[in-house]
Write an enzyme that holds these catalytic residues in place. Structure first.
Site, PDB file in Angstrom:
ATOM      1  CG  ASP A  12      -2.992  -6.802  -3.321  1.00 39.59           C
ATOM      2  OD1 ASP A  12      -3.675  -7.832  -3.384  1.00 39.59           O
ATOM      3  OD2 ASP A  12      -2.316  -6.491  -2.314  1.00 39.59           O
ATOM      4  CD  GLU A  72      -3.349 -11.347  -4.906  1.00 40.38           C
ATOM      5  OE1 GLU A  72      -3.283 -12.245  -4.051  1.00 40.38           O
ATOM      6  OE2 GLU A  72      -2.656 -10.317  -4.868  1.00 40.38           O
ATOM      7  CG  ASP A 144      -1.312  -3.131   0.914  1.00 39.81           C
ATOM      8  OD1 ASP A 144      -1.763  -4.289   0.963  1.00 39.81           O
ATOM      9  OD2 ASP A 144      -1.267  -2.363   1.890  1.00 39.81           O
TER      10      ASP A 144
END
Length: 172
Positions: A12, A72, A144
């Site tokens: 991420d 992502e 996160d």
């Protein structure tokens, strides 16, 4: 081989905090391996922060024997400068596993939310809840790292579906 376990790192991206999570996908089973956050020094020059992300994630991929990576996709922010900086961070995040020889898949935030929660507009608390349900040995996972584990879970699910479709096409 299609039915052998595979280690997947989910990422991420963020310039301040990049979440990462490693899972093993073994058929229909998922197993948590590790997770964490890479946080470059905020006072360091921009280029050094990017280098910190790149080097730290390369080490993490090697330390955990990752075989595939999933990242992502970046979303467009209202502030073009912030979006550009996030794009730079995402590039460093993508290059680290690529340099290690891993294939790198990319998934949109809505696809990740839909794959993990079942709704494309789920919030961070719903994602964290489902990550905890799907990977109970991960313990309490902060936002996160939970998002990164969700990316890895999404890749495992979509990877499995692609392999099954390929097997069915080959049998036809």
């Amino acid at each position: 081989m299609a039915n052998e376990p595979v280690r997947i790192i989910g990422l991420d991206p963020g310039l301040r905090r990049t979440g990462w999570g490693v899972v093993v996908s073994d058929g229909a089973r998922l197993r948590w391996v590790a997770h964490g956050v890479v946080a470059p020094p905020e006072t360091a020059p921009f280029s050094e922060r990017l280098l910190h992300l790149f080097e730290a994630l390369g080490t993490i991929c090697a330390d955990h024997g990752c075989e595939e990576a999933a990242v992502e996709e970046v979303f467009v922010n209202v502030n073009p400068s912030s979006t550009l900086k996030l794009g730079h961070a995402r590039a460093a995040v993508m290059l680290a596993p690529a340099k290690a020889g891993l294939t790198v898949a990319e998934y949109s935030p809505n696809l990740i939310k839909k794959a993990v929660v079942g709704a494309g507009h789920a919030d961070k608390s719903q994602i964290a809840f489902m990550v905890k349900r799907l990977l109970p040995t991960a313990g309490d996972v902060k936002a996160d790292a939970a998002d990164a584990l969700a990316v890895a879970i999404t890749h495992a699910q979509l990877r499995k579906r692609s392999l099954l479709e390929a097997m069915h096409r080959g049998a036809a």
